[in-house]
Scaffold this motif. Structure first.
Motif, short mmCIF file in Angstrom:
data_model
loop_
_atom_site.label_atom_id
_atom_site.label_comp_id
_atom_site.label_asym_id
_atom_site.label_seq_id
_atom_site.Cartn_x
_atom_site.Cartn_y
_atom_site.Cartn_z
N THR A 96 -13.61 1.12 5.49
CA THR A 96 -15.06 0.90 4.68
C THR A 96 -14.54 0.10 3.35
O THR A 96 -15.16 -0.01 1.98
N LEU A 97 -12.95 -0.42 3.57
CA LEU A 97 -12.75 -1.87 2.94
C LEU A 97 -13.70 -3.43 3.01
O LEU A 97 -13.61 -3.77 3.87
N ASP A 98 -14.13 -3.08 1.61
CA ASP A 98 -15.09 -4.32 1.96
C ASP A 98 -15.56 -5.56 0.57
O ASP A 98 -16.53 -5.83 1.21
N ARG A 99 -14.49 -4.89 -0.09
CA ARG A 99 -15.09 -6.11 -1.48
C ARG A 99 -13.84 -6.13 -2.48
O ARG A 99 -13.03 -5.17 -2.33
N PRO A 100 -13.71 -7.10 -2.53
CA PRO A 100 -12.18 -7.49 -3.49
C PRO A 100 -12.09 -6.50 -4.72
O PRO A 100 -11.34 -6.18 -4.91
N LYS A 101 -13.31 -6.12 -5.61
CA LYS A 101 -13.04 -5.02 -6.38
C LYS A 101 -12.60 -3.79 -6.15
O LYS A 101 -11.42 -2.87 -6.67
N LEU A 102 -13.27 -3.50 -4.89
CA LEU A 102 -12.29 -2.42 -4.10
C LEU A 102 -11.03 -2.58 -3.99
O LEU A 102 -10.29 -1.98 -3.96
N ALA A 103 -10.39 -3.80 -3.48
CA ALA A 103 -9.76 -4.20 -2.33
C ALA A 103 -8.16 -3.74 -3.74
O ALA A 103 -7.21 -2.93 -3.66
N ASP A 140 -12.11 -14.64 7.28
CA ASP A 140 -10.37 -14.11 7.01
C ASP A 140 -9.79 -14.37 5.42
O ASP A 140 -8.71 -13.69 5.22
N ALA A 141 -10.53 -14.97 4.36
CA ALA A 141 -10.17 -15.05 3.36
C ALA A 141 -10.17 -13.71 2.68
O ALA A 141 -9.51 -13.35 1.86
N PHE A 142 -10.86 -12.63 2.37
CA PHE A 142 -11.28 -11.39 1.85
C PHE A 142 -9.78 -10.82 3.03
O PHE A 142 -8.56 -9.62 1.95
N ILE A 143 -9.47 -10.56 4.84
CA ILE A 143 -8.10 -10.02 4.54
C ILE A 143 -7.12 -10.92 4.09
O ILE A 143 -5.88 -10.02 3.44
N LYS A 144 -6.70 -11.61 3.55
CA LYS A 144 -6.07 -11.99 3.38
C LYS A 144 -5.41 -12.24 1.78
O LYS A 144 -4.29 -11.93 0.98
N GLU A 145 -6.71 -11.96 1.10
CA GLU A 145 -6.93 -10.98 0.10
C GLU A 145 -6.03 -9.76 -0.47
O GLU A 145 -4.96 -9.55 -0.79
N CYS A 146 -6.73 -8.97 0.81
CA CYS A 146 -6.16 -8.02 0.95
C CYS A 146 -4.52 -7.63 1.17
O CYS A 146 -3.95 -7.09 0.98
N GLN A 147 -4.14 -8.52 1.84
CA GLN A 147 -2.68 -9.26 2.17
C GLN A 147 -1.54 -8.83 0.99
O GLN A 147 -1.53 -8.06 0.95
N SER A 148 -2.39 -9.90 0.33
CA SER A 148 -1.73 -10.41 -0.80
C SER A 148 -1.90 -9.16 -1.95
O SER A 148 -0.95 -9.05 -2.71
N LEU A 149 -2.71 -8.60 -1.82
CA LEU A 149 -1.84 -7.44 -2.57
C LEU A 149 -1.79 -5.82 -1.76
O LEU A 149 -1.93 -4.82 -2.43
N ASP A 150 -0.79 -5.83 -1.11
CA ASP A 150 0.01 -5.26 0.29
C ASP A 150 -0.87 -4.41 0.59
O ASP A 150 0.18 -3.13 0.38
N LEU A 151 -2.23 -3.95 0.48
CA LEU A 151 -2.99 -2.62 1.63
C LEU A 151 -2.47 -3.37 2.52
O LEU A 151 -2.17 -4.42 2.94
N PRO A 152 -2.40 -1.92 3.62
CA PRO A 152 -1.98 -1.97 4.85
C PRO A 152 -3.06 -1.85 5.40
O PRO A 152 -3.35 -0.89 6.12
N VAL A 153 -3.40 -3.38 5.66
CA VAL A 153 -4.95 -3.68 6.74
C VAL A 153 -4.62 -3.11 8.30
O VAL A 153 -3.25 -3.96 8.64
#
Ligand SMILES: *Cc1c(COP(=O)(O)O)cnc(C)c1O
Length: 217
Positions: A96-103, A140-153
């Motif tokens: 349930t990763l669903d928003r920038p603040k949580l990421a 798309d933008a959110f997935i990229k943001e999570c990946q740029s934070l090195d989160l294992p999506v």
């Protein structure tokens, strides 16, 4: 229904869809179920479970984890940022990763804890106001943001609107995952997991069909 019935139906759905046997992981959703029912499913050898509240899971899983080896716990409910640390400590996978603040919170805690659960980005495919998840247009933008934070999506997750054809939502989720190169799809519940498997689900979240109806709560 029982665990065995559900695993047979999953195997049949995999075969019908030409999927590799064992490519779909069953997450037994144990929220609100009495401990005796959960223990029975553990005793049958099942190890992957889903909970939708951090506090409830903290109350029941540490004891089971002492008793049973190899339990994999999945968080499938919405998460407040102030519970992110507890969630990362207890859960192996967060759907349930669903928003920038949580990421951003997860990324900071991952540095601190030196580990990070696998993650699914939740997409609000039905664009429902009351439902969590990033909108399809923002995915798309959110997935990229999570990946740029090195989160294992690892994949994407959705909960279709109750009054709409679930297959349309499963197909949309699969399309968003494919164009972003993320492999896993967490979709399908008691009433529609076979449909989800036909459309590519890798993780199905099944509660009442295994454990029986949940009492109020
Ligand atoms: C409760 C729940 C499920 C399981 O629902 P059933 O209809 O009992 O199979 C699946 N996913 C999520 C996110 C849930 O909250």
């Amino acid at each position: 229904m029982s665990l065995h019935d559900i695993t047979s139906r999953i195997a049949k759905a995999e075969a019908d869809a030409g999927r590799t046997p064992g490519s779909v992981q069953l997450i037994a959703v144990s929220k609100v179920q009495p401990d005796t029912r959960v223990a029975a499913v553990l005793d049958e050898g099942h190890r992957y479970f889903g909970e939708n509240r951090v506090q409830e899971a903290e109350g029941k899983w540490p004891a089971f984890q002492q008793q049973y080896d190899g339990v994999g716990l999945h968080l499938i409910g919405p998460l407040q940022s102030n519970k992110a640390r507890s969630a990362m400590e207890l859960f192996d996978v967060i759907h349930t990763l669903d928003r920038p603040k949580l990421a951003q919170t997860f990324a900071r805690l991952a540095q601190e804890l030196g580990r990070c659960p696998d993650m699914f980005v939740q997409v609000n495919t039905g664009e429902e106001a009351q439902k969590a998840g990033v909108l399809p247009a923002d995915a798309d933008a959110f997935i990229k943001e999570c990946q740029s934070l090195d989160l294992p999506v690892r994949g994407l997750m959705c909960i279709p609107p109750v009054d709409e054809e679930a297959a349309l939502h499963f197909a949309l989720l699969a399309k968003i995952a494919a164009r972003n190169g993320v492999g896993d799809l967490s979709m399908g519940m008691s009433s529609d997991f076979e449909k989800a498997i036909a459309l590519g689900a890798t993780h199905v979240r099944v509660g009442s069909a295994i454990f029986g109806e949940r009492s109020a709560g």
